[in-house]
Design an enzyme around this catalytic site. Structure first.
Site, PDB file in Angstrom:
ATOM      1  N   CYS A 141       5.448  39.986 116.940  1.00  0.00           N
ATOM      2  CA  CYS A 141       4.610  38.784 117.034  1.00  0.00           C
ATOM      3  C   CYS A 141       3.372  39.036 117.904  1.00  0.00           C
ATOM      4  O   CYS A 141       3.449  39.709 118.935  1.00  0.00           O
ATOM      5  CB  CYS A 141       5.435  37.633 117.613  1.00  0.00           C
ATOM      6  SG  CYS A 141       4.534  36.077 117.673  1.00  0.00           S
TER       7      CYS A 141
ATOM      8  N   CYS B 278       4.204  35.146 124.724  1.00  0.00           N
ATOM      9  CA  CYS B 278       5.165  34.281 125.424  1.00  0.00           C
ATOM     10  C   CYS B 278       6.050  35.152 126.335  1.00  0.00           C
ATOM     11  O   CYS B 278       6.752  36.049 125.840  1.00  0.00           O
ATOM     12  CB  CYS B 278       6.006  33.509 124.416  1.00  0.00           C
ATOM     13  SG  CYS B 278       4.986  32.708 123.151  1.00  0.00           S
TER      14      CYS B 278
ATOM     15  N   CYS C 252       9.785  36.121 125.572  1.00  0.00           N
ATOM     16  CA  CYS C 252      10.228  36.418 124.207  1.00  0.00           C
ATOM     17  C   CYS C 252      10.345  37.909 123.888  1.00  0.00           C
ATOM     18  O   CYS C 252       9.391  38.672 124.033  1.00  0.00           O
ATOM     19  CB  CYS C 252       9.287  35.754 123.217  1.00  0.00           C
ATOM     20  SG  CYS C 252       9.908  35.839 121.523  1.00  0.00           S
TER      21      CYS C 252
ATOM     22  N   CYS D  19      18.962  26.556 110.574  1.00  0.00           N
ATOM     23  CA  CYS D  19      17.647  26.710 111.214  1.00  0.00           C
ATOM     24  C   CYS D  19      17.157  28.140 111.030  1.00  0.00           C
ATOM     25  O   CYS D  19      17.853  29.091 111.395  1.00  0.00           O
ATOM     26  CB  CYS D  19      17.744  26.446 112.710  1.00  0.00           C
ATOM     27  SG  CYS D  19      18.618  24.938 113.130  1.00  0.00           S
TER      28      CYS D  19
ATOM     29  N   CYS E 252      15.986  23.259 108.937  1.00  0.00           N
ATOM     30  CA  CYS E 252      14.961  23.300 109.975  1.00  0.00           C
ATOM     31  C   CYS E 252      14.322  24.688 109.956  1.00  0.00           C
ATOM     32  O   CYS E 252      15.016  25.673 109.714  1.00  0.00           O
ATOM     33  CB  CYS E 252      15.619  23.041 111.330  1.00  0.00           C
ATOM     34  SG  CYS E 252      14.455  23.073 112.706  1.00  0.00           S
TER      35      CYS E 252
ATOM     36  N   CYS F 251      11.826  18.760 116.099  1.00  0.00           N
ATOM     37  CA  CYS F 251      12.802  19.328 117.024  1.00  0.00           C
ATOM     38  C   CYS F 251      11.975  19.998 118.108  1.00  0.00           C
ATOM     39  O   CYS F 251      11.264  20.968 117.828  1.00  0.00           O
ATOM     40  CB  CYS F 251      13.680  20.348 116.303  1.00  0.00           C
ATOM     41  SG  CYS F 251      14.688  21.330 117.432  1.00  0.00           S
TER      42      CYS F 251
ATOM     43  N   ARG G  31      20.399  19.385 122.315  1.00  0.00           N
ATOM     44  CA  ARG G  31      21.066  20.623 121.899  1.00  0.00           C
ATOM     45  C   ARG G  31      21.167  21.606 123.052  1.00  0.00           C
ATOM     46  O   ARG G  31      20.148  22.027 123.614  1.00  0.00           O
ATOM     47  CB  ARG G  31      20.299  21.238 120.723  1.00  0.00           C
ATOM     48  CG  ARG G  31      20.992  22.439 120.109  1.00  0.00           C
ATOM     49  CD  ARG G  31      20.399  22.819 118.755  1.00  0.00           C
ATOM     50  NE  ARG G  31      20.485  21.711 117.827  1.00  0.00           N
ATOM     51  CZ  ARG G  31      19.452  21.178 117.166  1.00  0.00           C
ATOM     52  NH1 ARG G  31      18.261  21.674 117.299  1.00  0.00           N
ATOM     53  NH2 ARG G  31      19.633  20.159 116.360  1.00  0.00           N
TER      54      ARG G  31
END
Ligand code: SAM
Ligand code: DTB
Ligand code: SF4
Length: 322
Positions: free
Chosen positions: A49, A53, A56, A93, A126, A186, A258
């Site tokens: 990616c 972040c 991550c 998801c 999702c 979400c 969650r």
């Protein structure tokens, strides 16, 4: 009326048992008290990616020793979704390590096809694909998407310490597009990234101001991934986690809260306390996206020992919706 930061702080700071007493009261009013939703997570495109972040493992900027994987095909994904359903999950998801998606791109069309097929199984569907706009959100809605996951992750003030390649406002813009398309949002965050209690409550304040409020709120405890800037971050104190869950339950009564990443580091007792405080959904299966999760057998045993049941499929989610 949405709660102010002052109000959130008051709620959060009450003696723990008073706080849980109140969150349990709200839970009993709005939810089936012994039910937990099981959600299956699948990383459909892993690693590489462009974003930075700091938590991550999938950012290409950090040397995290992660095996990258290109986008899985619909045919590869469908059996995983079918298996998830057979194992009692009511939500599937799919996560992709992308900065975002654009209409007309091959990868986006492929995801639309996958959403179409998975939604036929009668589960909630999702996806979390990064940034998108109105056109993309509309197409996902038409394909049968139930919810879009896009976390704000932390407070507006703390965000730029964690991510520099996009802004907190970018996150809100994507969420706005999702809402305008009529898809459930979400949205939650991560705790344990060096933020203060006030940052955590400011994050809840932002979520409370969504219109409509988020349908589900994932609370992740940081999984410190080797090679990321946050690899050495210390674990979150259990009572801070429980307090945040209870506060979320009180101020977002209709949201599924969650208990997401980080359960591998929580004892059974700690998880029981999180459920009692108002968490009513978990990721089920021994892997999250790239990090570990408790095994299925372990989770089944925990729910059984607590007398909790997996949420049954919704009566408004027919077997064949198309
Ligand atoms: N690229 C998309 C995005 O950023 O929205 C989707 C995938 S991203 C991995 C989904 C969410 O997983 C993040 O927003 C973050 O809240 C959570 N997450 C990622 N790594 C994590 C970690 N190490 N510990 C806890 N939560 C994490
Ligand atoms: C969310 O809030 N948590 C899930 C889901 N949304 C996509 C992801 C957790 C990822 C944990 C770290 C990993 O597996 O790499
Ligand atoms: Fe990319 Fe999402 Fe990971 Fe950020 S959280 S690096 S956007 S996959």
């Amino acid at each position: 009326m949405t709660p102010t930061l002052k109000k959130l702080t008051q709620i959060y700071s009450r003696p723990l048992f008073d706080l849980i007493h109140e969150s349990r009261r709200v839970h009993l009013e709005f939810w089936n008290k012994n039910e937990v939703q099981l959600c299956t997570l699948l990383s459909v495109k892993t690693g590489g990616c462009s974003e930075d972040c700091g938590y991550c493992s999938q950012s290409a900027r950090y040397d995290t020793n992660l095996e990258r994987q290109t986008l899985m095909t619909t045919d590869e994904i469908l059996p995983v979704a079918q298996m998830a359903k057979a194992n009692g999950s009511t939500r599937f998801c799919m996560g992709a390590a992308w900065k975002g998606v654009r209409k007309g791109e091959k990868k986006f069309d492929q995801m639309l096809e996958t959403v179409r097929e998975v939604s036929r199984l009668g589960m909630e569907v999702c996806v979390t694909l990064g940034q998108l706009g109105d056109d993309e959100a509309k197409e996902l809605k038409e394909a049968g998407l139930t919810a879009y996951n896009h976390n704000i992750d932390t407070s507006p003030e703390h965000y730029s310490y964690i991510v520099t390649t996009h802004t907190f406002q970018d996150r809100l813009d994507t969420i706005g597009a999702v809402q305008r398309a009529g898809i459930s949002v979400c949205c939650g965050g991560i705790i344990g990234m060096g933020e203060s209690t006030t940052d955590r409550l400011k994050m809840l304040e932002v979520l409370c101001n969504f219109d409509p409020p988020p349908e589900s709120v994932p609370i992740n405890c940081l999984m410190p991934m080797p090679g990321t800037p946050l690899e050495e971050a210390p674990p979150v104190d259990i009572f801070e986690l429980v307090r945040l869950i209870a506060t979320a339950r009180i101020v977002l009564p209709k949201a599924k809260v969650r208990l997401s990443a980080g359960r591998t580091r929580l004892s059974r007792e700690a998880q029981a306390l999180c459920f009692f405080a108002g968490a009513n959904s978990i990721f089920y299966g021994d892997k999250l996206l790239t990090a570990g999760n408790p095994g299925v057998d372990e989770d089944r045993q925990l729910l059984k020992d607590l007398g909790l049941e997996a949420q049954a499929p919704h009566s408004d989610q027919p077997e064949h919706v198309h």
